[in-house]
Design a protein around this motif. Sequence first.
Motif, mmCIF file in Angstrom:
data_model
loop_
_atom_site.group_PDB
_atom_site.id
_atom_site.type_symbol
_atom_site.label_atom_id
_atom_site.label_comp_id
_atom_site.label_asym_id
_atom_site.label_seq_id
_atom_site.Cartn_x
_atom_site.Cartn_y
_atom_site.Cartn_z
ATOM 1 N N ASP A 140 0.855 -1.189 0.000
ATOM 2 C CA ASP A 140 0.000 0.000 0.000
ATOM 3 C C ASP A 140 0.889 1.236 0.000
ATOM 4 O O ASP A 140 1.666 1.441 0.934
ATOM 5 C CB ASP A 140 -0.917 0.008 1.223
ATOM 6 C CG ASP A 140 -2.016 1.062 1.103
ATOM 7 O OD1 ASP A 140 -1.680 2.256 1.081
ATOM 8 O OD2 ASP A 140 -3.206 0.684 1.047
ATOM 9 N N SER A 141 0.756 2.050 -1.031
ATOM 10 C CA SER A 141 1.636 3.215 -1.173
ATOM 11 C C SER A 141 1.374 4.285 -0.117
ATOM 12 O O SER A 141 2.222 5.150 0.115
ATOM 13 C CB SER A 141 1.485 3.816 -2.576
ATOM 14 O OG SER A 141 0.146 4.228 -2.787
ATOM 15 N N SER A 142 0.216 4.223 0.537
ATOM 16 C CA SER A 142 -0.104 5.215 1.580
ATOM 17 C C SER A 142 0.224 4.692 2.969
ATOM 18 O O SER A 142 -0.387 5.099 3.953
ATOM 19 C CB SER A 142 -1.579 5.608 1.504
ATOM 20 O OG SER A 142 -2.412 4.486 1.739
ATOM 21 N N TYR A 143 1.208 3.795 3.047
ATOM 22 C CA TYR A 143 1.520 3.143 4.326
ATOM 23 C C TYR A 143 1.884 4.128 5.432
ATOM 24 O O TYR A 143 1.557 3.908 6.597
ATOM 25 C CB TYR A 143 2.629 2.101 4.145
ATOM 26 C CG TYR A 143 3.975 2.668 3.774
ATOM 27 C CD1 TYR A 143 4.915 2.995 4.741
ATOM 28 C CD2 TYR A 143 4.313 2.869 2.441
ATOM 29 C CE1 TYR A 143 6.149 3.509 4.400
ATOM 30 C CE2 TYR A 143 5.542 3.391 2.085
ATOM 31 C CZ TYR A 143 6.462 3.704 3.077
ATOM 32 O OH TYR A 143 7.684 4.223 2.731
ATOM 33 N N ASP B 184 0.634 7.089 5.962
ATOM 34 C CA ASP B 184 -0.616 7.626 6.498
ATOM 35 C C ASP B 184 -1.274 6.619 7.429
ATOM 36 O O ASP B 184 -1.826 6.984 8.476
ATOM 37 C CB ASP B 184 -1.590 7.965 5.364
ATOM 38 C CG ASP B 184 -1.098 9.130 4.511
ATOM 39 O OD1 ASP B 184 -0.331 9.972 5.042
ATOM 40 O OD2 ASP B 184 -1.481 9.195 3.332
ATOM 41 N N LYS C 58 -8.340 -1.527 6.197
ATOM 42 C CA LYS C 58 -7.957 -0.706 5.050
ATOM 43 C C LYS C 58 -7.004 -1.416 4.093
ATOM 44 O O LYS C 58 -6.930 -1.054 2.914
ATOM 45 C CB LYS C 58 -7.304 0.593 5.548
ATOM 46 C CG LYS C 58 -8.191 1.397 6.490
ATOM 47 C CD LYS C 58 -7.400 2.505 7.167
ATOM 48 C CE LYS C 58 -8.253 3.233 8.187
ATOM 49 N NZ LYS C 58 -7.490 4.200 8.992
#
Length: 198
Positions: A127-130, A132, A178
Amino acid sequence: MSQSICGKSGIVGLRFSLYPMSDQFVDVIKGALNEADTAKVWLKTDDISTCIRGKAAHVFDVAKAVFLHAAKTGLHVVLNGTFSIGCPGDSEGDSYMNVDDVLSNEAVLSELKIDAPTQFALYPMNDSSYMDLIADVVEIAKNKGTFSGGIHYASRLDGDTHEVFATLEDSFMVTQEKVSHVTMTVNIAANSPSRKNV
């Protein structure tokens, strides 16, 4: 090349090793494992570590119970482990996913109060938004009053064992809502003589 698809079974796993700082370590480890009620999880111990698998609530319940049974000896003990959910190699085969949600160890251990300074690291996989997601977990810990700061490669929690495990479980499960595959490493200690100097 086929792409691995993360598991959807909902199985939570924990592989951990328990380290009592004593020449009686065998008795402490075996005693803690025997005292914990493990009827609602799949459990296997080998010469290096123990693996627990099943519903999240029961995996965290058993892990906390094993830790507390070891820590109540008064010895300096450390539990080092990795939680995982959504592992592509996981399956329903040896899990206990149909048991009820009543925690087997909570009533016995709820009054036992032992500080559990902890270092943990959360890994939302693929997940590239790790960052966050990790920041969200830090907010969970702050709201629970257990967050005591970021350190290299981990975050620090301080508080009673029950509070710390509640933080770890909430952080892990909120992230899992998520991201399908999540791992979390933990180092949880009790009764360290070094605490006097911290």
